[in-house]
Each structure stands twice: as C-alpha cells, then as structure tokens.
Design a protein around this motif. Structure first.
Motif, short mmCIF file in Angstrom:
data_model
loop_
_atom_site.label_atom_id
_atom_site.label_comp_id
_atom_site.label_asym_id
_atom_site.label_seq_id
_atom_site.Cartn_x
_atom_site.Cartn_y
_atom_site.Cartn_z
N TYR A 1 0.86 -1.19 0.00
CA TYR A 1 0.00 0.00 0.00
C TYR A 1 0.89 1.24 0.00
N SER A 2 0.53 2.25 -0.78
CA SER A 2 1.42 3.40 -0.93
C SER A 2 0.63 4.69 -1.11
N ILE A 3 1.37 5.79 -1.24
CA ILE A 3 0.72 7.08 -1.46
C ILE A 3 -0.07 7.11 -2.78
N ALA A 4 0.25 6.22 -3.70
CA ALA A 4 -0.54 6.14 -4.93
C ALA A 4 -1.98 5.74 -4.60
N ASP A 5 -2.13 4.75 -3.73
CA ASP A 5 -3.47 4.33 -3.30
C ASP A 5 -4.15 5.43 -2.50
N ILE A 6 -3.41 6.01 -1.56
CA ILE A 6 -3.97 7.05 -0.70
C ILE A 6 -4.51 8.21 -1.53
N SER A 7 -3.81 8.55 -2.61
CA SER A 7 -4.23 9.69 -3.43
C SER A 7 -5.54 9.43 -4.16
N LEU A 8 -5.85 8.18 -4.43
CA LEU A 8 -6.99 7.84 -5.27
C LEU A 8 -8.24 7.40 -4.51
N LEU A 9 -8.09 6.92 -3.29
CA LEU A 9 -9.23 6.34 -2.59
C LEU A 9 -10.38 7.34 -2.45
N GLY A 10 -10.08 8.55 -2.02
CA GLY A 10 -11.14 9.54 -1.84
C GLY A 10 -11.81 9.93 -3.14
N TRP A 11 -11.04 9.97 -4.23
CA TRP A 11 -11.61 10.35 -5.52
C TRP A 11 -12.55 9.28 -6.07
N VAL A 12 -12.14 8.02 -6.00
CA VAL A 12 -13.02 6.96 -6.51
C VAL A 12 -14.26 6.84 -5.63
N ARG A 13 -14.06 6.95 -4.33
CA ARG A 13 -15.19 6.93 -3.40
C ARG A 13 -16.18 8.04 -3.73
N ASN A 14 -15.69 9.24 -3.96
CA ASN A 14 -16.57 10.36 -4.28
C ASN A 14 -17.28 10.18 -5.61
N LEU A 15 -16.57 9.63 -6.58
CA LEU A 15 -17.14 9.47 -7.91
C LEU A 15 -18.42 8.63 -7.86
N ILE A 16 -18.36 7.52 -7.14
CA ILE A 16 -19.52 6.62 -7.12
C ILE A 16 -20.47 6.92 -5.98
N GLY A 17 -20.03 7.75 -5.01
CA GLY A 17 -20.87 8.09 -3.87
C GLY A 17 -21.44 9.48 -4.00
N PHE A 18 -20.69 10.47 -3.55
CA PHE A 18 -21.16 11.85 -3.51
C PHE A 18 -21.55 12.39 -4.89
N TYR A 19 -20.79 12.00 -5.91
CA TYR A 19 -21.11 12.46 -7.26
C TYR A 19 -22.20 11.61 -7.93
N ASP A 20 -22.52 10.46 -7.35
CA ASP A 20 -23.60 9.60 -7.85
C ASP A 20 -23.40 9.25 -9.33
N ALA A 21 -22.14 8.94 -9.67
CA ALA A 21 -21.82 8.72 -11.08
C ALA A 21 -21.50 7.26 -11.42
N ALA A 22 -21.81 6.34 -10.50
CA ALA A 22 -21.47 4.93 -10.75
C ALA A 22 -22.12 4.42 -12.03
N GLU A 23 -23.38 4.74 -12.23
CA GLU A 23 -24.09 4.21 -13.41
C GLU A 23 -23.58 4.84 -14.69
N ILE A 24 -23.36 6.14 -14.69
CA ILE A 24 -22.99 6.82 -15.94
C ILE A 24 -21.59 6.42 -16.41
N VAL A 25 -20.71 5.96 -15.49
CA VAL A 25 -19.38 5.50 -15.90
C VAL A 25 -19.32 3.98 -16.01
N GLY A 26 -20.42 3.30 -15.69
CA GLY A 26 -20.41 1.84 -15.76
C GLY A 26 -19.48 1.21 -14.75
N PHE A 27 -19.56 1.67 -13.51
CA PHE A 27 -18.59 1.25 -12.49
C PHE A 27 -18.61 -0.26 -12.25
N ASP A 28 -19.73 -0.91 -12.46
CA ASP A 28 -19.83 -2.35 -12.23
C ASP A 28 -18.85 -3.14 -13.09
#
Length: 229
Positions: free
Chosen positions: A175-202
């Motif tokens: 685990y590294s700073i590469a992971d740390i930098s991305l976790l919040g962004w991916v979480r936000n994308l499918i959560g707060f931004y509600d964009a899971a469906e439009i990007v086909g996150f599944d």
C-alpha cells in the motif's frame, strides 16, 4: 508560531504538524496519510463553502487558495516548513516518516508516476464529471460536456482496473501514497457524485475490490472524517 495562518487558526499544540483542510477528495489524501503514519498532528477545518481558503491568513500559507496545506514546525533541518498541493504533501510525509513510498528508486518513481496520474488525470476529470452530472452543470441543456467527462472517467477507471489486475494495491503487495491519493476520488465518484451508473462502475471489478480494501482500513476511515466539523 509566528506564521500569519495562526492569526485565524491558532495552534494548541505548537510542536505538532498543523493540517489545514476539509473532507474533500483532495483534503482527505493528507488526513488519511497522517492517520496511516501515526505522525502527531493538529487539524484545522477550513470552511471552503464560506470561502475561508481565500482568507488572507490562508493565502499566506497557500497563495493558490486551495486546501489542503500543512505547516510543519519540525521540517527539514529542524526548520519550519509550509507546504501546499496534496501530492507534494504526500511525498513529503512519506519521506519524513519513511512510510508508504518504496525505498527502491525505480519503484519509488513508479509510485510517484501513479500519484501524478491521479493529480493530472483522475482527480480533475472526476471532479468535472461531478460538476456536470450532479452540481450546477447538470442544468445545461448541452450534455456533450457531461458525456465527454463521463467517457474519460470510464477510460481512466479502465486504466486503473488493468493496473490492479493481479495486484492488491497499485504498487503490488505494498500500500502506498498512490493508493492514498486515489481512494477519496473513486469513493466520491460513485458516492457523492452519484456517477457509478454513468461510468459503468460495475465493469471495473478490480477497482471495486481495491476500493473495498482501502475503505476497510481503520486509518482511512478515521482520515475521511478529519476536518468534517
């Protein structure tokens, strides 16, 4: 501490690193890193909705007027260091603590390249999709900007998914700073931004598993709520 930042956000623990942030995808990078390293710190919430990041006291710390920023009273050579830009702060904290950045030079630069990939690609693109999909931009009749950022977000998720195929973390087993930098962004994308469906996150099974592993880490859970109130 004599820095102008402390006129508005006084420090209670003058010997600790001072964090000025908010629980945004960029802000949580640093709070997660601080929680992961165990480095003593004091957190100060900067209310970005009230435009506090453009207060003269904050701009004295970060002339760009964006969170997060830090002030380390025990910087290089024992001298105070003020630092902004979340990626630079992650590298600094990794070097300061000897954690979450490979010591091998080749692996170190590979980790940094993925950090830069997040800084220059995934973060800005996901943020733009959030604007056009959920916030003010959703009212625009022309959906081409939204669709462009949705397509590019999906492409970037595909790049990350391919990287994580056969790997627990971006750099493999570590685990590294590469992971740390991305976790919040991916979480936000499918959560707060509600964009899971439009990007086909599944479709992105490796990214899903990686995100679940990351969010299960106690330090990540703590870091996500720092500066929330």
């Amino acid at each position: 501490m004599t820095h102008p930042i402390f006129a508005k956000w006084p420090a209670q623990h003058h010997d600790r690193l001072q964090l000025f942030g908010a629980p945004t995808p960029n802000g949580v990078k640093v709070s997660i890193m601080l929680e992961e390293t165990g480095l003593p710190y004091e957190a100060h919430r900067v209310d970005i909705m009230a435009n506090e990041s453009h207060d003269p006291a904050f701009v004295a710390l970060n002339p760009n007027g964006k969170i997060p920023a830090i002030y380390d009273p025990d910087g290089p050579g024992g001298k105070p260091l003020a630092l902004f830009e979340s990626g630079a702060i992650l590298i600094y904290l990794a070097d300061k603590t000897g954690q979450f950045l490979p010591a091998d030079p080749g692996a170190r630069y590979q980790a940094i390249q993925w950090l830069m990939w997040q800084m220059g690609g995934a973060g800005p693109i996901f943020g733009q999709l959030g604007f056009f999909h959920k916030f003010a931009g959703r009212d625009y009749e022309d959906k081409r900007p939204r669709d462009r950022y949705a397509a590019e977000s999906a492409r970037l998720l595909g790049v990350l998914d391919a990287r994580l195929d056969g790997r627990a973390w971006i750099m493999g087993e570590d685990y590294s700073i590469a992971d740390i930098s991305l976790l919040g962004w991916v979480r936000n994308l499918i959560g707060f931004y509600d964009a899971a469906e439009i990007v086909g996150f599944d479709r992105f099974k490796h990214v899903q598993a990686w995100l679940d592993r990351g969010l299960a880490r106690p330090a990540v859970q703590r870091g996500l709520v720092v500066c929330a109130t």
